[in-house]
Design an enzyme around this catalytic site. Structure first.
Site, mmCIF file in Angstrom:
data_model
loop_
_atom_site.group_PDB
_atom_site.id
_atom_site.type_symbol
_atom_site.label_atom_id
_atom_site.label_comp_id
_atom_site.label_asym_id
_atom_site.label_seq_id
_atom_site.Cartn_x
_atom_site.Cartn_y
_atom_site.Cartn_z
ATOM 1 N N GLY A 23 -44.786 23.015 31.974
ATOM 2 C CA GLY A 23 -44.624 22.128 33.093
ATOM 3 C C GLY A 23 -44.732 20.874 33.137
ATOM 4 O O GLY A 23 -43.686 19.940 33.834
ATOM 5 N N ASP A 78 -49.864 12.421 27.174
ATOM 6 C CA ASP A 78 -51.034 12.928 27.070
ATOM 7 C C ASP A 78 -51.736 12.584 28.315
ATOM 8 O O ASP A 78 -51.762 11.467 28.943
ATOM 9 C CB ASP A 78 -51.976 12.289 25.771
ATOM 10 C CG ASP A 78 -53.099 13.234 25.668
ATOM 11 O OD1 ASP A 78 -52.948 14.282 25.183
ATOM 12 O OD2 ASP A 78 -54.261 12.936 25.719
ATOM 13 N N ASP A 159 -53.039 21.507 39.169
ATOM 14 C CA ASP A 159 -52.487 21.202 40.433
ATOM 15 C C ASP A 159 -53.171 21.815 41.654
ATOM 16 O O ASP A 159 -53.305 21.254 42.690
ATOM 17 C CB ASP A 159 -50.908 21.423 40.446
ATOM 18 C CG ASP A 159 -50.209 20.390 39.571
ATOM 19 O OD1 ASP A 159 -50.781 19.270 39.329
ATOM 20 O OD2 ASP A 159 -49.003 20.516 39.473
HETATM 21 P P1 ITT Z 1 -48.896 18.781 24.891
HETATM 22 O O1 ITT Z 1 -49.856 18.223 24.043
HETATM 23 O O2 ITT Z 1 -48.014 19.683 24.202
HETATM 24 O O3 ITT Z 1 -47.746 17.975 25.604
HETATM 25 P P2 ITT Z 1 -50.820 20.199 26.630
HETATM 26 O O4 ITT Z 1 -50.843 20.804 27.949
HETATM 27 O O5 ITT Z 1 -51.723 20.237 25.346
HETATM 28 O O6 ITT Z 1 -49.359 19.756 25.765
HETATM 29 P P3 ITT Z 1 -52.356 17.515 27.070
HETATM 30 O O7 ITT Z 1 -52.992 17.738 25.659
HETATM 31 O O8 ITT Z 1 -51.944 16.242 27.506
HETATM 32 O O9 ITT Z 1 -50.978 18.441 27.208
HETATM 33 O O10 ITT Z 1 -53.281 18.174 28.280
HETATM 34 C C1 ITT Z 1 -53.304 18.016 29.493
HETATM 35 C C2 ITT Z 1 -54.037 19.029 30.358
HETATM 36 O O11 ITT Z 1 -54.060 18.459 31.701
HETATM 37 C C3 ITT Z 1 -53.099 20.327 30.311
HETATM 38 O O12 ITT Z 1 -54.331 21.484 30.524
HETATM 39 C C4 ITT Z 1 -52.548 20.200 31.639
HETATM 40 O O13 ITT Z 1 -52.324 21.280 32.514
HETATM 41 C C5 ITT Z 1 -53.116 19.202 32.366
HETATM 42 N N1 ITT Z 1 -52.280 18.257 33.197
HETATM 43 C C6 ITT Z 1 -51.731 17.356 32.744
HETATM 44 N N2 ITT Z 1 -50.945 16.798 33.859
HETATM 45 C C7 ITT Z 1 -50.775 17.587 34.880
HETATM 46 C C8 ITT Z 1 -50.456 17.762 36.004
HETATM 47 O O14 ITT Z 1 -49.490 16.946 36.441
HETATM 48 N N3 ITT Z 1 -50.757 18.724 36.767
HETATM 49 C C9 ITT Z 1 -51.545 19.632 36.480
HETATM 50 N N4 ITT Z 1 -52.382 19.727 35.480
HETATM 51 C C10 ITT Z 1 -51.881 18.607 34.579
#
Ligand code: ITT
Length: 202
Positions: A23, A78, A159
């Site tokens: 996503g 992040d 979201d």
């Molecule tokens: P990477 O580290 O590989 O990028 P990750 O999903 O582990 O992937 P993060 O550690 O940054 O990424 O965690 C972000 C969390 O916050 C994750 O559960 C996402 O689904 C959520 N998140 C981040 N941006 C979001 C958005 O725009 N809408 C909904 N949820 C979001």
């Protein structure tokens, strides 16, 4: 794609999008589409441990380590949800709050119970040179409220429970173009997009 560092095989026109979250990847690719650099996916076997205690620190760790491992420029994001009544949780632990988006949302709603719903999404971005040096960082936030039940099917992650009063929609009910303009990730990218071509060609 060769994931090993190889200084003879560097392609200065390649930018690795250092995320394993589909996503997030889709949104990052949209912001970077006009850059005229070849965007590459992070090789799945590169798994970075997020040991930082801030969003910025973790974005830098991911960008730097992926750049060094691939020998290319890398951009990392992040991000997470910070709920006021939970003291900013889940924050940097947003991805580790449960095994699936459904579990994460369920846990958050249970922990929030009837408490105040004010919250914000936060996004930190970092860009690293092929040697791992961080050359650009940015952050963005988007304020909103946590609903009692999920609404909408677009987007990803938290979201469906993140409601933006100004638009009377959750992020998951918005057309992707609207989220693309107003989200935490939008703010973070808007701060750096004008500087990106210069920095990447330096
Ligand atoms: P990477 O580290 O590989 O990028 P990750 O999903 O582990 O992937 P993060 O550690 O940054 O990424 O965690 C972000 C969390 O916050 C994750 O559960 C996402 O689904 C959520 N998140 C981040 N941006 C979001 C958005 O725009 N809408 C909904 N949820 C979001």
């Amino acid at each position: 794609m060769n994931s090993k560092s190889n200084s003879n095989n560097q392609n200065p026109k390649t930018l690795v999008v250092a995320t394993g979250n589909p996503g997030k990847l889709k949104e990052m690719q949209a912001y970077l589409a006009d850059l005229n650099w070849e965007l590459k996916l992070k090789p799945a076997e590169i798994d970075i441990e997020e040991t930082g205690d801030t969003f910025a620190a973790n974005a830098c760790l991911k960008a730097s380590q992926v750049a060094q491992a691939t020998g290319n420029w890398a951009i990392a994001d992040d991000s997470g949800l910070q709920v006021d009544a939970l003291g900013g949780a889940p924050g940097i632990y947003s991805a580790r709050y449960g095994k699936t988006d459904e579990e994460r949302i369920g846990r958050l709603l249970r922990e929030l119970s009837n408490k105040n719903r004010a919250a914000q999404f936060m996004c930190a971005i970092a860009i690293a040179r092929p040697d791992g040096t961080i050359v650009l960082q940015s952050q963005g936030t988007c304020r909103g409220e946590i609903l009692y039940t999920p609404r909408g099917t677009a987007g990803f992650g938290y979201d469906p429970i993140f409601y933006v009063p100004a638009y009377q929609m959750t992020f998951a009910e918005m057309p992707p173009e609207l989220k693309h303009k107003i989200s935490h990730r939008a703010q973070a990218f808007q701060n750096i997009l004008p500087q990106l071509p210069l920095v990447l060609n330096s």
